[in-house]
Design an enzyme around this catalytic site. Structure first.
Site, PDB file in Angstrom:
ATOM      1  N   GLN A  72       0.970  -1.122   0.108  1.00  0.00           N
ATOM      2  CA  GLN A  72      -0.034   0.057  -0.074  1.00  0.00           C
ATOM      3  C   GLN A  72       0.867   1.229  -0.277  1.00  0.00           C
ATOM      4  O   GLN A  72       1.219   1.836   0.976  1.00  0.00           O
ATOM      5  CB  GLN A  72      -1.104  -0.155   1.151  1.00  0.00           C
ATOM      6  CG  GLN A  72      -1.935   1.015   0.939  1.00  0.00           C
ATOM      7  CD  GLN A  72      -2.988   0.826   1.948  1.00  0.00           C
ATOM      8  OE1 GLN A  72      -3.174  -0.080   2.729  1.00  0.00           O
ATOM      9  NE2 GLN A  72      -4.187   1.563   1.902  1.00  0.00           N
ATOM     10  N   PHE A  73       1.260   1.692  -1.305  1.00  0.00           N
ATOM     11  CA  PHE A  73       2.005   2.849  -1.189  1.00  0.00           C
ATOM     12  C   PHE A  73       1.316   4.122  -0.919  1.00  0.00           C
ATOM     13  O   PHE A  73       1.887   4.987  -0.301  1.00  0.00           O
ATOM     14  CB  PHE A  73       2.498   3.153  -2.695  1.00  0.00           C
ATOM     15  CG  PHE A  73       1.608   3.789  -3.636  1.00  0.00           C
ATOM     16  CD1 PHE A  73       1.077   4.970  -3.810  1.00  0.00           C
ATOM     17  CD2 PHE A  73       0.514   2.866  -4.286  1.00  0.00           C
ATOM     18  CE1 PHE A  73       0.368   5.549  -4.684  1.00  0.00           C
ATOM     19  CE2 PHE A  73      -0.526   3.275  -5.255  1.00  0.00           C
ATOM     20  CZ  PHE A  73      -0.399   4.699  -5.344  1.00  0.00           C
ATOM     21  N   THR A  74      -0.175   4.065  -0.678  1.00  0.00           N
ATOM     22  CA  THR A  74      -0.936   5.179  -0.034  1.00  0.00           C
ATOM     23  C   THR A  74      -0.749   5.583   1.240  1.00  0.00           C
ATOM     24  O   THR A  74      -0.628   6.917   1.837  1.00  0.00           O
ATOM     25  CB  THR A  74      -2.332   5.178  -0.604  1.00  0.00           C
ATOM     26  OG1 THR A  74      -2.751   3.967   0.000  1.00  0.00           O
ATOM     27  CG2 THR A  74      -2.455   5.167  -2.188  1.00  0.00           C
TER      28      THR A  74
END
Length: 137
Positions: A72-74
Protein backbone atom coordinates in the site's frame (compact mmCIF):
# COMPACT_ATOMS: atom_id res chain seq x y z
CA UNK A 1 -1.09 -3.67 11.11
CA UNK A 2 -4.50 -4.83 12.32
CA UNK A 3 -5.46 -7.81 14.42
CA UNK A 4 -8.27 -9.54 12.55
CA UNK A 5 -10.78 -12.33 12.98
CA UNK A 6 -10.54 -12.82 9.23
CA UNK A 7 -9.35 -10.94 6.16
CA UNK A 8 -9.23 -11.44 2.41
CA UNK A 9 -7.95 -9.63 -0.66
CA UNK A 10 -9.37 -9.89 -4.16
CA UNK A 11 -8.11 -8.76 -7.57
CA UNK A 12 -10.61 -8.67 -10.44
CA UNK A 13 -13.06 -10.66 -8.29
CA UNK A 14 -10.60 -13.51 -7.59
CA UNK A 15 -9.33 -14.08 -4.06
CA UNK A 16 -5.53 -13.88 -3.99
CA UNK A 17 -5.13 -14.26 -0.23
CA UNK A 18 -7.33 -15.00 2.77
CA UNK A 19 -6.74 -15.72 6.44
CA UNK A 20 -8.62 -16.56 9.58
CA UNK A 21 -7.50 -15.13 12.94
CA UNK A 22 -4.22 -13.27 12.63
CA UNK A 23 -2.79 -10.03 11.32
CA UNK A 24 -3.51 -7.91 8.28
CA UNK A 25 -0.41 -5.91 7.38
CA UNK A 26 -0.76 -2.91 5.05
CA UNK A 27 2.84 -2.43 3.98
CA UNK A 28 4.20 0.85 2.68
CA UNK A 29 7.79 1.08 1.51
CA UNK A 30 9.84 4.25 1.13
CA UNK A 31 13.07 5.01 -0.75
CA UNK A 32 15.39 4.42 2.20
CA UNK A 33 13.97 1.03 3.22
CA UNK A 34 16.37 -1.91 2.96
CA UNK A 35 16.29 -5.70 3.15
CA UNK A 36 17.50 -5.41 6.75
CA UNK A 37 14.53 -3.12 7.52
CA UNK A 38 12.17 -5.74 6.05
CA UNK A 39 13.72 -8.49 8.13
CA UNK A 40 13.57 -6.41 11.32
CA UNK A 41 9.95 -5.44 10.68
CA UNK A 42 8.92 -9.04 9.94
CA UNK A 43 10.48 -10.19 13.20
CA UNK A 44 8.76 -7.38 15.08
CA UNK A 45 5.38 -8.35 13.59
CA UNK A 46 6.00 -11.98 14.55
CA UNK A 47 6.99 -11.07 18.12
CA UNK A 48 4.40 -8.41 19.00
CA UNK A 49 2.20 -9.58 21.84
CA UNK A 50 -1.21 -8.43 20.61
CA UNK A 51 -3.29 -11.60 21.05
CA UNK A 52 -5.23 -12.55 24.15
CA UNK A 53 -3.77 -15.09 26.56
CA UNK A 54 -5.87 -17.38 28.77
CA UNK A 55 -6.64 -14.42 31.05
CA UNK A 56 -7.82 -12.23 28.16
CA UNK A 57 -4.78 -9.95 28.27
CA UNK A 58 -2.85 -8.98 25.14
CA UNK A 59 0.14 -11.12 25.94
CA UNK A 60 0.59 -13.64 23.11
CA UNK A 61 2.58 -13.28 19.92
CA UNK A 62 1.49 -14.37 16.45
CA UNK A 63 2.42 -18.02 16.94
CA UNK A 64 0.53 -20.26 14.49
CA UNK A 65 -1.89 -17.53 13.45
CA UNK A 66 -1.87 -16.24 9.89
CA UNK A 67 -0.71 -13.05 8.19
CA UNK A 68 -2.19 -11.34 5.14
CA UNK A 69 0.07 -8.67 3.64
CA UNK A 70 -1.11 -6.03 1.18
CA UNK A 71 1.25 -3.55 -0.48
CA UNK A 72 0.00 0.00 0.00
CA UNK A 73 2.05 2.90 -1.33
CA UNK A 74 -0.72 5.31 -0.29
CA UNK A 75 0.52 5.02 3.31
CA UNK A 76 3.21 7.45 2.21
CA UNK A 77 0.69 9.95 0.86
CA UNK A 78 1.41 13.50 2.01
CA UNK A 79 -1.74 15.64 2.15
CA UNK A 80 -0.32 18.56 4.14
CA UNK A 81 -0.52 20.87 1.12
CA UNK A 82 -3.58 21.12 -1.07
CA UNK A 83 -6.23 18.47 -1.52
CA UNK A 84 -4.41 15.94 -3.65
CA UNK A 85 -1.93 13.72 -1.80
CA UNK A 86 1.64 13.54 -3.04
CA UNK A 87 3.25 10.11 -3.13
CA UNK A 88 6.86 11.13 -3.71
CA UNK A 89 7.92 9.47 -0.43
CA UNK A 90 6.70 6.06 -1.64
CA UNK A 91 9.40 3.89 -3.19
CA UNK A 92 9.32 3.18 -6.92
CA UNK A 93 7.99 -0.30 -7.78
CA UNK A 94 11.40 -1.63 -8.80
CA UNK A 95 12.65 -0.90 -5.26
CA UNK A 96 9.46 -1.69 -3.35
CA UNK A 97 8.33 -4.96 -4.90
CA UNK A 98 11.38 -7.07 -3.94
CA UNK A 99 11.16 -5.74 -0.39
CA UNK A 100 7.43 -6.50 -0.23
CA UNK A 101 8.08 -10.05 -1.46
CA UNK A 102 10.92 -10.49 1.05
CA UNK A 103 8.72 -9.29 3.94
CA UNK A 104 5.91 -11.68 2.92
CA UNK A 105 8.31 -14.61 2.60
CA UNK A 106 9.80 -13.95 6.05
CA UNK A 107 6.31 -14.23 7.57
CA UNK A 108 4.91 -16.93 5.31
CA UNK A 109 2.16 -14.43 4.55
CA UNK A 110 -0.80 -14.70 2.27
CA UNK A 111 -0.76 -11.68 0.00
CA UNK A 112 -2.37 -9.38 -2.45
CA UNK A 113 -0.93 -8.59 -5.88
CA UNK A 114 1.75 -5.92 -5.87
CA UNK A 115 0.64 -2.82 -7.79
CA UNK A 116 -2.87 -4.12 -8.52
CA UNK A 117 -6.19 -2.49 -7.68
CA UNK A 118 -7.37 -4.64 -4.77
CA UNK A 119 -10.45 -5.10 -2.64
CA UNK A 120 -9.47 -5.75 0.97
CA UNK A 121 -12.07 -7.12 3.34
CA UNK A 122 -11.42 -7.51 7.05
CA UNK A 123 -13.03 -7.94 10.42
CA UNK A 124 -10.87 -6.00 12.88
CA UNK A 125 -10.61 -7.87 16.18
CA UNK A 126 -10.66 -5.53 19.16
CA UNK A 127 -10.21 -3.25 17.32
CA UNK A 128 -6.44 -3.48 17.50
CA UNK A 129 -4.50 -1.38 14.98
CA UNK A 130 -0.83 -0.48 15.30
CA UNK A 131 1.51 1.68 13.21
CA UNK A 132 4.99 0.17 12.98
CA UNK A 133 7.92 1.98 11.40
CA UNK A 134 11.53 1.06 10.79
CA UNK A 135 14.44 3.42 11.09
CA UNK A 136 16.05 5.34 13.91
CA UNK A 137 13.88 6.40 16.82
Amino acid sequence: MQRVSRAAVRVDGATTGAIGPGLLVLLGITHDDTAADCDRLAEKVRALRVFADADGRMNEALGDREVLCVSQFTLYGDARKGNRPSYVAAARPEHAEPLYERFCERLGAERGVFGAMMEVELVNDGPVTLLLETGAT
